[in-house]
Motif scaffolding. Structure first.
Motif, mmCIF file in Angstrom:
data_model
loop_
_atom_site.group_PDB
_atom_site.id
_atom_site.type_symbol
_atom_site.label_atom_id
_atom_site.label_comp_id
_atom_site.label_asym_id
_atom_site.label_seq_id
_atom_site.Cartn_x
_atom_site.Cartn_y
_atom_site.Cartn_z
ATOM 1 N N SER A 1 0.831 -1.203 0.000
ATOM 2 C CA SER A 1 0.000 0.000 0.000
ATOM 3 C C SER A 1 0.867 1.254 0.000
ATOM 4 O O SER A 1 0.548 2.254 -0.655
ATOM 5 N N ASP A 2 1.980 1.200 0.718
ATOM 6 C CA ASP A 2 2.852 2.368 0.843
ATOM 7 C C ASP A 2 3.656 2.652 -0.418
ATOM 8 O O ASP A 2 4.048 3.793 -0.660
ATOM 9 N N GLU B 1 -5.244 -1.416 -2.350
ATOM 10 C CA GLU B 1 -4.690 -0.286 -3.088
ATOM 11 C C GLU B 1 -4.225 -0.718 -4.474
ATOM 12 O O GLU B 1 -4.395 0.015 -5.457
ATOM 13 N N GLY C 1 11.136 5.052 5.072
ATOM 14 C CA GLY C 1 10.098 4.074 5.383
ATOM 15 C C GLY C 1 10.713 2.693 5.372
ATOM 16 O O GLY C 1 11.630 2.426 4.592
ATOM 17 N N TRP D 1 9.747 -1.736 6.141
ATOM 18 C CA TRP D 1 8.680 -2.703 6.331
ATOM 19 C C TRP D 1 9.271 -4.106 6.467
ATOM 20 O O TRP D 1 10.396 -4.362 6.034
#
Length: 234
Positions: free
Chosen positions: A3-4, A62, A180, A182
């Motif tokens: 999504s990011d 998304e 960012g 993840w």
């Protein structure tokens, strides 16, 4: 993570023209039904939509939003555990980009059985994951750094974890500053294991390759594990 990174997904994972050339060997006659499992933004269904009736599914909403807003085809938010909601038969089904490595071990049997049932009598299934055999033998997996148009860089690495899983670490950086990061859990699947899963689910493996040029699979040197299968007929 997905999504990011949706807004710049195409820069990290552009359409693979080698795969499009490879898949055309297995699509069947124009007008047939296609299914992309883990379709992301739907680029491959879009590329083939002028000749075929294509459906794409992905667990990330998304990605499906992008697919429906930008590409031709039918796209649905579904996880691998929900493919029993799809209606076959399909003439060609594929799952590429290491997507199947997100499937937990306990769900493999039911997934492949449903997949076999979705295939038409002459349908084909194409699967591609990273060469897990090499990683399981050496503990090494090299990922190139992806540089985006705005100068940001996308980084990936694997880290072994408990119960035969792998932690997939990703980060977005600029000038070495992390913007960012993840983590995801992956479930490595060797070539022999995938072959066995397909056979036990009612499919016959037609080919095992190390790349989309159909080079023979080598456990220690191939960049990928690619299998082509069909429904077993009596």
């Amino acid at each position: 993570m997905y999504s990011d990174i949706a807004e710049f997904y195409h820069e990290i994972f552009p359409v693979n023209q080698e795969f499009l050339a490879f898949i055309r060997n297995y699509l069947g006659a124009p007008g047939g039904r296609l299914l992309d499992l883990g379709c992301g933004p739907g680029d491959y269904i879009h590329a083939l939509s002028g000749e075929y009736d294509g459906i794409g599914m992905d667990a990330n909403p998304e990605m499906i939003h992008l697919a429906n807003s930008r590409n031709r085809g039918k796209f649905y938010t579904l996880s691998f555990s929900e493919i029993n909601g799809l209606k076959g038969p399909f003439d060609c089904v594929w799952c590429i980009g290491n997507s199947l490595s997100y499937l937990p071990y306990g769900m493999e049997g039911s997934f492949f059985k449903i997949l076999s049932d979705l295939l038409g009598t002459s349908g084909r299934f194409i699967l591609q994951v990273v060469n897990w055999d090499r990683y399981l033998s050496t503990g090494e997996m090299d990922f190139p750094v992806k540089t985006l148009s705005d100068g940001r860089t996308f980084h990936r690495s694997y880290e072994p974890s408990k119960e035969n899983t792998v932690i997939f670490k990703t980060s977005l950086q600029k000038n070495h500053e992390i913007m960012g990061q993840w983590t995801d859990t992956l479930y490595p699947k060797s070539m022999d294991h995938l072959h066995d899963l397909m056979t036990r689910s009612g499919m016959t493996v037609m080919g095992e390759y190390g790349n989309y040029d159909k080079a023979p699979f080598s456990p220690l040197s191939s960049p990928a594990s690619i299998l082509v299968a069909k429904k077993t007929t009596l």
